[in-house]
Design a protein around this motif. Structure first.
Motif, PDB file in Angstrom:
ATOM      1  N   ASP A 150      43.957  73.599  96.180  1.00 21.78           N
ATOM      2  CA  ASP A 150      44.194  74.155  94.772  1.00 21.78           C
ATOM      3  C   ASP A 150      45.621  74.879  94.407  1.00 21.78           C
ATOM      4  OD1 ASP A 150      43.008  74.981  91.697  1.00 21.78           O
ATOM      5  OD2 ASP A 150      45.179  75.906  92.684  1.00 21.78           O
ATOM      6  N   PRO A 151      46.701  74.418  94.020  1.00 21.35           N
ATOM      7  CA  PRO A 151      48.468  74.655  94.558  1.00 21.35           C
ATOM      8  C   PRO A 151      47.644  76.000  94.255  1.00 21.35           C
ATOM      9  CG  PRO A 151      48.173  73.213  92.338  1.00 21.35           C
ATOM     10  CD  PRO A 151      46.542  73.659  93.350  1.00 21.35           C
ATOM     11  N   GLY A 169      52.392  75.910  96.411  1.00 21.88           N
ATOM     12  CA  GLY A 169      52.352  75.542  95.052  1.00 21.88           C
ATOM     13  C   GLY A 169      52.305  73.556  95.165  1.00 21.88           C
ATOM     14  N   SER A 171      51.089  70.451  95.020  1.00 21.28           N
ATOM     15  CA  SER A 171      49.943  70.166  94.147  1.00 21.28           C
ATOM     16  C   SER A 171      49.475  68.628  94.727  1.00 21.28           C
ATOM     17  CB  SER A 171      50.011  70.555  92.642  1.00 21.28           C
ATOM     18  OG  SER A 171      48.842  69.252  92.326  1.00 21.28           O
TER      19      SER A 171
ATOM     20  N   SER B 214      53.916  73.577  86.065  1.00 23.46           N
ATOM     21  CA  SER B 214      54.378  72.366  86.532  1.00 23.46           C
ATOM     22  C   SER B 214      53.752  71.756  86.121  1.00 23.46           C
ATOM     23  CB  SER B 214      54.628  72.565  88.659  1.00 23.46           C
ATOM     24  OG  SER B 214      53.831  72.321  88.910  1.00 23.46           O
ATOM     25  N   GLN B 216      52.952  68.558  87.807  1.00 24.12           N
ATOM     26  CA  GLN B 216      52.301  68.148  88.737  1.00 24.12           C
ATOM     27  C   GLN B 216      50.844  68.993  88.675  1.00 24.12           C
ATOM     28  OE1 GLN B 216      54.542  68.098  92.715  1.00 24.12           O
ATOM     29  NE2 GLN B 216      55.497  66.676  91.915  1.00 24.12           N
ATOM     30  N   LYS B 217      50.496  70.571  89.089  1.00 21.96           N
ATOM     31  CA  LYS B 217      49.258  71.439  88.711  1.00 21.96           C
ATOM     32  C   LYS B 217      49.119  71.250  87.139  1.00 21.96           C
ATOM     33  CE  LYS B 217      51.441  75.110  91.306  1.00 21.96           C
ATOM     34  NZ  LYS B 217      52.412  76.763  91.108  1.00 21.96           N
ATOM     35  N   SER B 220      47.017  69.291  87.774  1.00 24.03           N
ATOM     36  CA  SER B 220      45.296  68.937  88.931  1.00 24.03           C
ATOM     37  C   SER B 220      44.690  70.284  88.328  1.00 24.03           C
ATOM     38  CB  SER B 220      46.105  69.230  90.164  1.00 24.03           C
ATOM     39  OG  SER B 220      47.403  69.864  90.239  1.00 24.03           O
ATOM     40  N   ASN B 221      45.158  70.858  87.245  1.00 24.29           N
ATOM     41  CA  ASN B 221      44.379  72.143  87.158  1.00 24.29           C
ATOM     42  C   ASN B 221      43.246  71.967  86.580  1.00 24.29           C
ATOM     43  OD1 ASN B 221      46.670  74.124  87.691  1.00 24.29           O
ATOM     44  ND2 ASN B 221      47.166  74.632  86.365  1.00 24.29           N
TER      45      ASN B 221
END
Lengths: 315, 418
Positions: A150-151, A169, A171, B214, B216-217, B220-221
């Motif tokens: 997890d980032p 950070g 991902s 972001s 990318q997050k 994926s979050n």
């Protein structure tokens, strides 16, 4: 006297014929018994494999939503597949996945097995440790690695906390370039321990005298590995390669659980695409055609395997 | 602020249903089977296709129900409309969503809308207010980003289809409900600039890292992580449906290890001409009767019991906020005192705004199924730069036009005419 001889010869022929007849009857009875034993399995197979398989073949030639009646469209689904950019992109990911799994876990498996074969203490402990991920449910493994990578809360931020910021950070599953290799990493983590055990078992069957002979001929470790170990475990190696190729063409679970093919199709494989077509887009006929296409490719791989066996390969 | 009652799992409520319904409807036995939420649609679908399945069939919304209706798997319910006076009890627009070619097949359930949730404690500490227009929204996002706070907690890691919330929000609050009505009910295509600009605006926010931290997050979050960030104050707001109220208490307050409070505000208009207080209307599920049911009368009686009794529905809505929102014409006095004030305010505001005609459209309710899937899947390509907003909207226009030809578009109510 002559009559007696003839009678004896006839009796001998009759006896021989009788023996041959009873031998044939015995073989027939044995075959019948074998078929009777197999019958329940054949019936179950016909019910749960042959039936659905034939239904899949039929539906692949239809326009079908997955519910309700199907409309016959001939080869339309197959021609659509050839023109479907999403399919080619997904197939490309399958091939990339195959390349990854033909190299990384096999190399790690061979290396791990070789190292394990060199030790006697704690060998069982290592075997168990390697094997644990393989017997864990894929959803558990996936959830574990989703948390680790997890980032914001995973290993990247933990390392950043102790002054190592290069993964902070990042991902892994949200980056288009990293998503597929990252999922492959997780799947490999669960798979390679099993490969180690397969190779270890094969290594133990290689005749030790061959290594001694090689050493006497002046062969180094690498030459022993190439000229003794690899030929000695060739059957297992080819089996693992075969399983890897077929498994890579049909891969589904880890990708579906972790990224569901995203982001933007970056980790989509034909298996996840097929699932989406059937259950999200209501294109079950098209999904059936996709599935058959992949089965066809797997079939070709098996045929090559069988061909090699016929040519005398010890596989 | 009054805290919601301790949450009770749906299992407890279903036990109550079983007992209460048995008392009321002699001769009809209610059996409840639980299936994993992620699997239930697939399982029900397989069972129905095999000629089996439960008497009462849930679906994830009208678009999904339409596929079953087309396959003749649901029983007609018009007979029960008169028997139970559903026309009088249920909101007319909602009931219309369950009709196909004039016949009723599905009863809508789980009334939803999209809201702007905010971390009220964080807002108070920083002297912030809920934004009332696009300038305030963007000013807020800039300010929070500058302070290292994620403006909008967001992510589609657990459920990529949830990305549909954002085109829905931007089309409603930027393009406006009138433009959507024109596109859904008439010939204005979704390739029109007003829809393209909305997608470009959303994409711009994502590229700036406002959603989830972001791009990318954002991909994926997972829900737990993004909600935890929202509760902890690492993220300031959350654009999500009213269903979030059901789980908000898990991420705020003592249980979540913080002392923060949440609140909500209507999503602000992002362009002039869009109503200041606008709520997208959504139906999160429908309930139907299996066409092969051996007890259609009993099944219909249970639907009436579950959905159409205002007092009972209000009690369930207070016990588990937003999970059982029945599409009934509620007024403030209908809700029990135990209901969380924020939940009550949301339900009353939604009711009053829709009465004034200030409502919009969620794609999972008013778009047909293939268009909905297109919205969910192709938008990711816009965010990764693999597709332009114009190409995305053109693709949607094509899919939608095809479905319109097939008669798959549900009845669309005109803004101001609810």
């Amino acid at each position: 006297m002559e009559v007696n001889e003839q009678t004896l010869r006839s009796a001998a022929r009759a006896d021989s014929a009788s023996k041959a007849g009873s031998g044939r009857a015995l073989r027939r009875r044995r075959r019948l018994s074998a078929w009777l034993f197999m019958l329940p399995l054949i019936l179950v197979n016909a019910l749960v494999i042959l039936g659905p398989s034939l239904a899949t073949v039929y539906y692949s030639f239809t326009e079908w939503s997955g519910i309700g009646p199907a409309e016959w469209v001939g080869l339309q689904n197959y021609t659509d597949i050839l023109a479907d950019g999403d399919f080619w992109s997904a197939l490309g990911n399958n091939l990339l996945w195959t390349v990854i799994f033909l190299t990384v876990p096999i190399t790690m498996g061979l290396g791990g097995a070789f190292l394990l074969s060199q030790i006697t203490r704690f060998r069982m402990v290592f075997r168990i440790l390697y094997f644990i991920p393989y017997v864990m449910a894929s959803v558990v493994n996936a959830a574990l690695w989703q948390n680790i990578l997890d980032p914001g809360r995973g290993i990247g931020s933990a390392l950043a906390g102790i002054g190592i910021p290069w993964l902070d950070g990042v991902s892994f599953f949200g980056n288009e370039r990293l998503a597929l290799p990252a999922v492959a990493f997780v799947d490999n983590w669960h798979w390679w321990g099993f490969v180690v055990l397969l190779f270890l078992t094969a290594l133990q069957s290689v005749d030790k005298e061959l290594y001694e002979a090689a050493r006497m001929d002046g062969a180094g470790r690498w030459q022993q590995f190439v000229n003794v170990t690899i030929p000695g475990i060739r059957a297992t190696l080819v089996f693992v390669v075969l399983m890897t190729i077929i498994g890579s063409l049909l891969v589904f679970d880890y990708i579906y659980i972790i990224t569901q093919g995203g982001p933007a199709g970056a980790s989509e494989v034909v298996g996840t695409l097929m699932y989406k077509e059937a259950f999200a887009r209501f294109e079950a006929g098209y999904a059936a055609a996709l599935g058959l296409g992949m089965s066809f490719m797997s079939g070709i791989i098996v045929m090559i395997f069988l061909y090699l066996r016929r040519r005398g390969w010890e596989v | 602020m009054e805290q919601p009652r301790r949450r009770r799992g749906p299992g407890v409520l279903h036990e109550e249903h079983r007992e209460a319904f048995r008392e009321g409807e002699q001769g009809t036995k209610l059996d409840v089977t639980f299936q994993p939420p992620s699997e239930i649609d697939r399982l029900v679908r397989t069972a129905l296709q095999g000629g089996e399945g439960p008497d009462i069939v849930p679906t994830p919304g009208p678009a999904y129900a339409g596929e079953y209706i087309d396959a003749n798997l649901f029983a007609e319910l018009d007979e029960y409309v008169n028997r139970y006076k559903w026309d009088d009890k249920l909101l007319g627009w909602a009931l219309d969503l369950g009709r196909s070619e004039g016949k009723l097949y599905a009863i809508p359930y789980q009334l939803q809308t999209m809201l702007l949730y905010f971390n009220a404690t964080l807002f108070e500490e920083k002297g912030l207010q809920a934004p009332r227009d696009r300038d305030e929204l963007e000013g807020l996002a800039e300010e929070l980003s500058g302070q290292g706070i994620v403006p909008f907690a967001a992510g589609i890691g657990d459920e990529p289809a949830a990305v549909e919330w954002f085109p829905t929000v931007f089309w409603n609050h930027f393009s406006g409900p009138q433009a959507l009505y024109e596109a859904l009910s008439r010939e204005t295509p979704f390739s029109d600039a007003v829809f393209v600009d909305a997608i470009e605006l959303f994409n711009g926010y994502v590229q700036k890292g406002w959603f989830g931290g972001s791009r990318q997050k954002f991909f994926s979050n997972g829900f737990d992580a993004l909600h935890a960030d929202f509760g902890d104050g690492k993220a300031a707001t959350n654009i999500e449906g009213s269903w979030f109220m059901a789980t908000a208490a898990e991420f705020f307050g003592q249980k979540a290890g913080n002392e923060n409070e949440w609140d909500w505000a209507p999503l602000p208009p992002m362009q002039s001409g869009v109503p200041r207080e606008l709520y997208e209307l959504g139906i999160g599920s429908t309930i139907s009767v299996n066409a092969r049911s051996g007890n259609t009368d009993g099944a219909a009686a249970f639907i009436d019991y579950l959905v159409a009794d205002k007092k009972r529905a209000a009690e369930y809505m207070a016990a588990i906020p937003s999970a059982f929102n029945a599409p009934l014409p509620f007024e403030d006095g209908d809700f029990p005192g135990s209901m969380d004030e924020r939940v009550r305010r949301q339900l009353v505001s939604l009711s009053q705004a829709t009465d004034r005609g200030n409502f919009g459209y969620t794609n999972w309710t008013f778009w047909p199924s293939k268009s909905t899937v297109y919205i969910q899947e192709e938008i990711q390509k816009v965010l990764t730069g693999d597709m332009t907003a114009a190409a995305y909207c053109k693709g949607l226009a094509d899919v939608f036009a095809e479905e319109r030809k097939e008669g798959a578009v549900p009845k669309i109510i005109e803004p101001g005419g609810a």
